[in-house]
Design a protein around this motif. Structure first.
Motif, PDB file in Angstrom:
ATOM      1  N   HIS A 227       1.095  -1.440   0.226  1.00  7.88           N
ATOM      2  CA  HIS A 227      -0.262   0.085  -0.196  1.00  7.88           C
ATOM      3  C   HIS A 227       0.859   1.116   0.249  1.00  7.88           C
ATOM      4  CE1 HIS A 227      -2.771  -3.675   1.944  1.00  7.88           C
ATOM      5  NE2 HIS A 227      -3.645  -1.980   1.165  1.00  7.88           N
ATOM      6  N   ASP A 228       2.239   0.830  -0.431  1.00 14.98           N
ATOM      7  CA  ASP A 228       3.232   2.261  -0.244  1.00 14.98           C
ATOM      8  C   ASP A 228       2.842   2.523  -2.128  1.00 14.98           C
ATOM      9  OD1 ASP A 228       4.664   4.601   0.359  1.00 14.98           O
ATOM     10  OD2 ASP A 228       6.705   2.501   0.817  1.00 14.98           O
ATOM     11  N   THR A 307       0.937   8.730   1.211  1.00 13.70           N
ATOM     12  CA  THR A 307       1.031   8.016   2.297  1.00 13.70           C
ATOM     13  C   THR A 307       0.745   9.216   3.386  1.00 13.70           C
ATOM     14  OG1 THR A 307       3.215   7.096   2.423  1.00 13.70           O
ATOM     15  CG2 THR A 307       1.350   5.498   1.820  1.00 13.70           C
ATOM     16  N   TYR A 358      -6.283   4.472   0.034  1.00 17.90           N
ATOM     17  CA  TYR A 358      -6.840   5.367   1.228  1.00 17.90           C
ATOM     18  C   TYR A 358      -7.948   4.429   1.893  1.00 17.90           C
ATOM     19  CZ  TYR A 358      -5.225   9.542  -1.061  1.00 17.90           C
ATOM     20  OH  TYR A 358      -4.491  10.793  -1.689  1.00 17.90           O
ATOM     21  N   LEU A 361      -6.237   2.064   3.644  1.00 15.64           N
ATOM     22  CA  LEU A 361      -4.840   2.083   5.182  1.00 15.64           C
ATOM     23  C   LEU A 361      -6.388   3.041   5.568  1.00 15.64           C
ATOM     24  CD1 LEU A 361      -2.631   4.707   2.790  1.00 15.64           C
ATOM     25  CD2 LEU A 361      -2.270   2.875   3.380  1.00 15.64           C
ATOM     26  N   ALA A 368      -3.628   8.202   5.476  1.00 18.01           N
ATOM     27  CA  ALA A 368      -3.014   8.398   4.911  1.00 18.01           C
ATOM     28  C   ALA A 368      -2.830  10.207   5.438  1.00 18.01           C
ATOM     29  CB  ALA A 368      -3.520   8.791   2.992  1.00 18.01           C
ATOM     30  N   ALA A 373       1.209   6.866   9.467  1.00 14.10           N
ATOM     31  CA  ALA A 373       1.655   6.819   8.042  1.00 14.10           C
ATOM     32  C   ALA A 373       2.952   7.341   8.083  1.00 14.10           C
ATOM     33  CB  ALA A 373       0.405   7.021   6.967  1.00 14.10           C
ATOM     34  N   PHE A 377       5.781   5.044   6.451  1.00 11.51           N
ATOM     35  CA  PHE A 377       6.120   5.054   4.742  1.00 11.51           C
ATOM     36  C   PHE A 377       7.637   5.582   4.808  1.00 11.51           C
ATOM     37  CE2 PHE A 377       1.916   3.767   4.916  1.00 11.51           C
ATOM     38  CZ  PHE A 377       1.895   1.934   4.329  1.00 11.51           C
TER      39      PHE A 377
END
Length: 378
Positions: A227-228, A307, A358, A361, A368, A373, A377
């Motif tokens: 999810h990066d 993120t 989004y 996350l 984000a 987060a 990240f």
């Protein structure tokens, strides 16, 4: 001299004049566009420019204030500003390293993304003593290491401060970041570093189980890896190249300001201390050239750390609008990293994919732009 010779001489002169004119035209076409070109345009033409989708109210905080030249006709009034000076000021926006964003306050330890070990105290300890006992490096391998004390006045956990006293302490290390998950060696290093600190301040650490924490780190890293997202657009010149000042002039009208590094501008968020919404980057060597106005840029890059920016800021919408506005104003084309033009349909699909990201996350309490987060990240 015969009539034929005179005619040939005239024709030769005309051909030579044509070659000189053509060479001059070619040279002017190949020279980079500068901020001066824009500032010297007639006022009525500039006022009627509809290539940029913004209003004067949107730009009032970012444009250099324009002084009406009529004031220069009044006795004792200062002369109207020199257009060249205005252009130089616009170019300096991209070159001044002092116009930087305020530093972000480091978020505290969080059980969601950190291994946390309570440090049990027999008596209260001063912040001065804690600061003196902190290790020289605040990292364990590739992961951040931190010590916090619970404030007697607010009850909040905070980094130790001079003049404060604490009755409860905790040490922590981050479970994962872009370097990967916490491993066995890093966990052992964390234990050694936290134990040494605890011994120095008279505390007893209570470490969690290594196997469980390392497994949790791997699971968190697997989620983060999937999810990066770091999104980038490239803006390429269609014909004439740009100078750094020309780019800065147009970018500043969209709200971009100089970043900490040469060749970087940022679009600030609505909240103080928030990460920039967008970054605009170009060749730093061109920004640091002795005469930046004579250096040529064929492309610039717009980037978004998905993120790191809250969804409420509508970062992709603003990135898309900025790219389109700059392309129209500077005669450029928006492409991906490979040089392929980005169509409207492609950008629509990217926007839809980001909305799904989004949501994912949010479902992990790693929305984000949240402190958790931004740390995970990074």
């Amino acid at each position: 001299m015969s009539t034929l010779q005179i005619g040939l001489a005239i024709m030769g002169g005309l051909v030579l004049a044509g070659l000189v004119a053509y060479n001059a035209w070619t040279t002017s076409r190949s020279a980079p566009r500068t901020a001066r070109e824009r500032s010297e345009a007639p006022r009525d033409e500039a006022a009627g420019d509809e290539t940029l989708p913004y209003t004067p109210a949107d730009l009032s905080e970012h444009e250099i204030q324009r002084i009406d030249p009529v004031l220069g006709d009044m006795p004792g009034a200062p002369a109207p500003p020199d257009p060249a000076a205005i252009a130089q000021a616009a170019a300096a926006v991209s070159l001044n390293p002092l116009m930087t964003q305020p530093p972000e306050k480091r978020p505290g330890l969080d059980a969601l993304i950190d291994v946390i070990a309570p440090l049990l105290l027999e008596h209260e300890v001063s912040g001065d003593a804690l600061l003196a006992a902190l290790p020289g490096t605040r990292r364990v391998g590739s992961k951040p290491f931190a010590v916090e004390g619970q404030s007697e006045t607010t009850g909040e956990w905070e980094s130790p401060r001079l003049g404060q006293r604490y009755r409860a302490l905790q040490a922590g290390v981050q479970l994962a970041n872009r370097s990967g998950p916490l491993n066995d060696i890093e966990f052992s290093e964390f234990v050694v570093k936290a134990q040494a600190f605890a011994d120095a301040v008279g505390a007893s650490p209570d470490f969690p189980d290594m196997r469980a924490e390392v497994a949790r780190a791997r699971e968190l890293d697997a989620f983060a890896s999937g999810h990066d997202a770091q999104l980038g657009f490239t803006l390429r010149a269609r014909r004439t190249a740009w100078s750094p000042g020309y780019v800065a002039q147009h970018a500043s009208k969209l709200g971009f300001v100089a970043g900490a590094l040469p060749g970087r501008m940022v679009l600030s968020g609505s909240q103080s201390g928030q990460a920039p919404i967008l970054s605009l980057m170009f060749d730093p060597q061109a920004a640091m050239a002795e005469d930046p106005e004579q250096t040529a840029l064929r492309e610039i890059a717009l980037s978004l750390e998905v993120t790191h920016v809250p969804r409420s800021e509508q970062p992709f919408v603003r990135m898309r609008q900025a790219a389109t506005a700059l392309a129209e104003a500077m005669e450029g084309v928006v492409t991906d990293d490979g040089g392929q033009p980005l169509s409207t349909d492609t950008m629509d699909r990217i926007g839809a994919d980001l909305e799904s990201l989004y949501d994912a996350l949010d479902s992990r309490d790693l929305s984000a732009g949240s402190p958790q987060a931004r740390r995970l990240f990074s």
